[in-house]
Design an enzyme around this catalytic site. Structure first.
Site, PDB file in Angstrom:
ATOM      1  N   LYS A   1       0.841  -1.199   0.000  1.00 46.56           N
ATOM      2  CA  LYS A   1       0.000   0.000   0.000  1.00 46.56           C
ATOM      3  C   LYS A   1       0.877   1.251   0.000  1.00 46.56           C
ATOM      4  O   LYS A   1       2.079   1.173   0.250  1.00 46.56           O
ATOM      5  CB  LYS A   1      -0.908  -0.016   1.229  1.00 46.56           C
ATOM      6  CG  LYS A   1      -0.147  -0.090   2.544  1.00 46.56           C
ATOM      7  CD  LYS A   1      -1.066  -0.403   3.713  1.00 46.56           C
ATOM      8  CE  LYS A   1      -0.298  -0.434   5.027  1.00 46.56           C
ATOM      9  NZ  LYS A   1      -1.165  -0.765   6.155  1.00 46.56           N
TER      10      LYS A   1
ATOM     11  N   ARG B   1     -11.082  -0.519  14.753  1.00 49.35           N
ATOM     12  CA  ARG B   1     -10.969   0.330  13.569  1.00 49.35           C
ATOM     13  C   ARG B   1     -11.866  -0.239  12.475  1.00 49.35           C
ATOM     14  O   ARG B   1     -12.880   0.332  12.144  1.00 49.35           O
ATOM     15  CB  ARG B   1      -9.494   0.400  13.128  1.00 49.35           C
ATOM     16  CG  ARG B   1      -9.233   1.274  11.923  1.00 49.35           C
ATOM     17  CD  ARG B   1      -7.745   1.393  11.592  1.00 49.35           C
ATOM     18  NE  ARG B   1      -7.149   0.147  11.125  1.00 49.35           N
ATOM     19  CZ  ARG B   1      -5.916   0.025  10.660  1.00 49.35           C
ATOM     20  NH1 ARG B   1      -5.120   1.092  10.594  1.00 49.35           N
ATOM     21  NH2 ARG B   1      -5.444  -1.138  10.261  1.00 49.35           N
TER      22      ARG B   1
ATOM     23  N   TYR C   1      14.103  30.740   4.235  1.00 49.00           N
ATOM     24  CA  TYR C   1      12.881  31.405   4.684  1.00 49.00           C
ATOM     25  C   TYR C   1      12.949  31.714   6.180  1.00 49.00           C
ATOM     26  O   TYR C   1      13.387  30.881   6.980  1.00 49.00           O
ATOM     27  CB  TYR C   1      11.672  30.514   4.422  1.00 49.00           C
ATOM     28  CG  TYR C   1      11.287  30.444   2.966  1.00 49.00           C
ATOM     29  CD1 TYR C   1      10.953  31.596   2.253  1.00 49.00           C
ATOM     30  CD2 TYR C   1      11.248  29.221   2.310  1.00 49.00           C
ATOM     31  CE1 TYR C   1      10.603  31.521   0.920  1.00 49.00           C
ATOM     32  CE2 TYR C   1      10.890  29.141   0.968  1.00 49.00           C
ATOM     33  CZ  TYR C   1      10.563  30.299   0.278  1.00 49.00           C
ATOM     34  OH  TYR C   1      10.215  30.232  -1.041  1.00 49.00           O
TER      35      TYR C   1
ATOM     36  N   MET D   1       9.783  23.948  -0.187  1.00 52.83           N
ATOM     37  CA  MET D   1       8.956  22.986  -0.917  1.00 52.83           C
ATOM     38  C   MET D   1       9.797  22.090  -1.825  1.00 52.83           C
ATOM     39  O   MET D   1       9.592  20.883  -1.898  1.00 52.83           O
ATOM     40  CB  MET D   1       7.889  23.721  -1.743  1.00 52.83           C
ATOM     41  CG  MET D   1       6.899  22.776  -2.397  1.00 52.83           C
ATOM     42  SD  MET D   1       5.698  23.610  -3.432  1.00 52.83           S
ATOM     43  CE  MET D   1       4.652  24.376  -2.212  1.00 52.83           C
TER      44      MET D   1
END
Ligand code: PLP
Length: 372
Positions: A38, A132, A265, A313
């Site tokens: 997954k 769950r 930044y 980013m």
């Protein structure tokens, strides 16, 4: 497209094969691996990893969603693909078209599938204490009823452990109780004349800490990729698992930052003395956690270069003062080996205050992935 251009992931096939071999040695005969691929195989690349596993005779896989199952089918993965998560009825067509096995998340869901009118292959989820997904273990009537639904072909019954990574007294006691609950369901179904379904319970820590258990499948995830969730985790099985993934990025620029100047930044890093700094072409959009700002290090030419300033980013800054040979175009290692040094996914996770599973599964789609 193996260019190693900006930032990329290298997968070590030999290490993956070795991890599979070790798991097969540890698991009792008759228990097959059902690798968890997954979240893009925990960031490694689902098609690459599942393809390599299939070559090694793996015939069962588990994923989180129908879309992930479809991706595997499109990559030529055969055998059983179990969807562990909830699939909305609007996606039932996908299950059928791509021959995916769906988890029955509770009794209402089973009724909803029956009502649909088409025929589904399913594994029944059993809630043995995680609360769950799954029908409650003690609601045996509801579980038995699912086998009577003509539109459900039940090929498996499974549960999930929630504290099997813990080695304290209460965690062991709770896990043993979950195991007893699961076994009670299976025995009761057999007693009522229902059989011919497969059983599975363990993820990585369930395998590593309770390797004496003998079910049909073992859903190995994180450990199959050669790492543990946390740096200080201890497990019972003695295995030498080898990390499969390395994460690397190009050095874009190298320049001086003079005493008193700030960088990045918020000028969140200030040079106390003259430093030689570099910008790497990788950032939080690629999965480098922003919480690693001013924390941890990368490797370059076999040496450590501390992370400085805020992670951007698409880029991040490091201090190359201790790596005089560093220059634009060089490779920096964020996970993996350089010379005699190694950074493990567990280290990154500890710097970012999380577990390696989260770090890996968030590695971004911009990264090139290659297996060698
Ligand atoms: C993710 C998952 C696994 C694999 O877990 P690991 O701890 O990574 O081995 C197994 N079973 C279920 C139900 C899962 O959601």
């Amino acid at each position: 497209m193996c260019q190693k251009g900006r930032a990329w992931i290298e997968l070590n096939k030999e290490n993956l094969m070795d991890n599979i071999r070790q798991f097969r040695l540890l698991l009792p005969p008759g228990c097959a691996l059902m690798p968890a691929v997954k979240a893009n195989a925990y960031g490694h690349g689902a098609a690459l990893v599942a393809g390599a596993l299939q070559e090694q005779g793996v015939r069962n896989f588990c994923v989180a969603s129908a879309a992930e199952g479809i991706e595997l089918r499109r990559a030529g993965i055969l055998g059983e693909i179990l969807v562990l998560g909830y699939t909305h009825p609007s996606q039932f067509t996908d299950l059928i078209h791509h021959d995916l096995t769906q988890t029955v998340v509770d009794a209402d869901y089973a009724a909803r599938m029956q009502e649909d009118g088409r025929r589904f292959v399913v594994h029944i989820g059993i809630d043995t204490g995680m609360h769950r997904l799954g029908e409650r273990w003690d609601n045996i009537e509801a579980i038995q009823q699912m086998f009577r639904l003509p539109n459900l072909r039940v090929t498996g019954v499974y549960s999930h452990l929630c504290v099997s990574d813990g080695t304290s007294h209460w965690e062991r006691a709770y896990t043993l109780e979950q195991i007893r609950h699961f076994e009670a369901v299976v025995e009761e179904l057999h007693r009522r004349g229902i059989s011919g379904f497969k059983c599975h319970l363990q993820g990585s820590y369930g395998i590593l800490n309770y390797s004496q258990l003998c079910f049909d499948y073992a859903r190995a995830g994180i450990a199959l990729y050669g790492i543990l969730s946390g740096r200080d985790d201890k497990v019972n099985a003695s295995m030498e698992l080898r990390p499969v993934l390395s994460l690397k990025a190009r050095v874009g620029t190298v320049r001086m930052l003079y005493q008193g100047e700030g960088a990045g930044y918020g000028l969140a890093y200030r040079a106390g003395e003259n430093r030689r700094i570099g910008a790497l072409s990788i950032g939080y959009a690629d999965g480098i956690p922003r919480s690693m700002s001013n924390c941890g290090y990368v490797l370059c030419h076999g040496r450590k270069a501390p992370v400085i300033g805020r992670i951007c980013m698409d880029q991040m800054l490091v201090d190359f003062t201790g790596v005089p040979e560093a220059k634009a175009g060089d490779e920096a290692v964020l996970i993996g080996k350089s010379g005699d040094l190694e950074i493990r996914a567990e280290d990154l996770a500890s710097w970012a205050g999380t577990i390696s599973n989260e770090i890996l599964s968030r590695l971004g789609s911009r990264l090139e992935r290659m297996m060698e």
